[in-house]
Design a protein around this motif. Sequence first.
Motif, short mmCIF file in Angstrom:
data_model
loop_
_atom_site.label_atom_id
_atom_site.label_comp_id
_atom_site.label_asym_id
_atom_site.label_seq_id
_atom_site.Cartn_x
_atom_site.Cartn_y
_atom_site.Cartn_z
N LEU A 38 0.81 -1.22 0.00
CA LEU A 38 0.00 0.00 0.00
C LEU A 38 0.85 1.27 0.00
O LEU A 38 0.33 2.36 -0.24
N GLY A 39 2.12 1.14 0.27
CA GLY A 39 3.00 2.30 0.28
C GLY A 39 2.82 3.19 1.50
O GLY A 39 2.87 4.41 1.40
N VAL A 40 2.61 2.57 2.65
CA VAL A 40 2.45 3.32 3.90
C VAL A 40 3.44 2.82 4.94
O VAL A 40 3.99 1.73 4.83
N GLU A 41 3.64 3.63 5.96
CA GLU A 41 4.52 3.25 7.07
C GLU A 41 3.77 2.30 8.00
O GLU A 41 2.54 2.26 8.01
N LYS A 42 4.53 1.58 8.82
CA LYS A 42 3.93 0.61 9.74
C LYS A 42 3.01 1.29 10.77
O LYS A 42 2.07 0.69 11.26
N ASP A 43 3.28 2.56 11.08
CA ASP A 43 2.46 3.28 12.06
C ASP A 43 1.37 4.14 11.40
O ASP A 43 0.83 5.05 12.01
N ALA A 44 1.02 3.82 10.16
CA ALA A 44 0.01 4.59 9.42
C ALA A 44 -1.34 4.54 10.12
O ALA A 44 -1.72 3.52 10.72
N THR A 45 -2.07 5.64 10.03
CA THR A 45 -3.42 5.70 10.61
C THR A 45 -4.40 4.98 9.68
O THR A 45 -4.08 4.69 8.52
N ASP A 46 -5.58 4.74 10.19
CA ASP A 46 -6.63 4.12 9.37
C ASP A 46 -6.94 4.95 8.14
O ASP A 46 -7.13 4.42 7.05
N ASP A 47 -6.98 6.27 8.31
CA ASP A 47 -7.24 7.16 7.17
C ASP A 47 -6.13 7.10 6.13
O ASP A 47 -6.40 7.12 4.93
N SER A 71 -6.97 -2.90 7.40
CA SER A 71 -8.10 -2.05 7.79
C SER A 71 -8.89 -2.63 8.97
O SER A 71 -9.72 -1.94 9.56
N ASP A 72 -8.64 -3.88 9.31
CA ASP A 72 -9.31 -4.52 10.45
C ASP A 72 -8.35 -4.51 11.64
O ASP A 72 -7.28 -5.10 11.56
N PRO A 73 -8.71 -3.83 12.74
CA PRO A 73 -7.79 -3.71 13.88
C PRO A 73 -7.29 -5.06 14.43
O PRO A 73 -6.11 -5.19 14.74
N ILE A 105 -4.18 4.55 5.55
CA ILE A 105 -4.29 3.24 4.90
C ILE A 105 -5.41 3.27 3.87
O ILE A 105 -5.24 2.80 2.73
N LYS A 106 -6.55 3.85 4.24
CA LYS A 106 -7.67 3.93 3.31
C LYS A 106 -7.32 4.77 2.08
O LYS A 106 -7.61 4.38 0.95
N LYS A 107 -6.67 5.89 2.29
CA LYS A 107 -6.29 6.78 1.20
C LYS A 107 -5.28 6.08 0.27
O LYS A 107 -5.40 6.16 -0.96
N ALA A 108 -4.31 5.39 0.86
CA ALA A 108 -3.31 4.67 0.06
C ALA A 108 -3.95 3.54 -0.73
O ALA A 108 -3.62 3.31 -1.90
N TYR A 109 -4.89 2.83 -0.10
CA TYR A 109 -5.60 1.75 -0.80
C TYR A 109 -6.35 2.29 -2.00
O TYR A 109 -6.25 1.74 -3.11
N SER A 144 -5.89 -5.44 -2.56
CA SER A 144 -7.14 -5.69 -1.83
C SER A 144 -6.89 -6.54 -0.59
O SER A 144 -7.46 -6.26 0.48
N ASN A 145 -6.05 -7.55 -0.71
CA ASN A 145 -5.72 -8.39 0.45
C ASN A 145 -5.03 -7.58 1.53
O ASN A 145 -5.34 -7.72 2.72
N ALA A 146 -4.09 -6.74 1.12
CA ALA A 146 -3.38 -5.90 2.08
C ALA A 146 -4.36 -4.98 2.82
O ALA A 146 -4.30 -4.85 4.04
N TYR A 147 -5.27 -4.37 2.08
CA TYR A 147 -6.23 -3.47 2.71
C TYR A 147 -7.17 -4.22 3.65
O TYR A 147 -7.48 -3.74 4.74
N THR A 148 -7.60 -5.39 3.24
CA THR A 148 -8.51 -6.19 4.08
C THR A 148 -7.88 -6.46 5.44
O THR A 148 -8.54 -6.31 6.48
#
Length: 79
Positions: free
Chosen positions: A14-23, A63-65, A25-29, A56-60
């Motif tokens: 997804l091109g985000v850092e490990k400490d990325a926020t939910d927002d 995005s789930d805590p 992650i959603k934006k990157a997805y 899609s697998n990465a986001y799934t």
Amino acid sequence: MEKKKKIKCYYEVLGVEKDATDDEIKKAYRKQAFKNHPDRNQDNVEEATEKFREISNAYTVLSDPHDRKWYDDHRESIL
């Protein structure tokens, strides 16, 4: 004989850092999904489909805590 695929880190996919926020992650997805959607890549549908599935697998998972925590806890052994 089938070639073994290297598993990529979901954060890298997804091109985000490990400490990325939910927002974040959603934006990157959304950005990656739009860019790599098979309908937008008619010249290479098979590769785009595989990349889109990976995104899609990465986001799934991320995005789930609960799934994200499990992934973070086991990331090194998975990769």
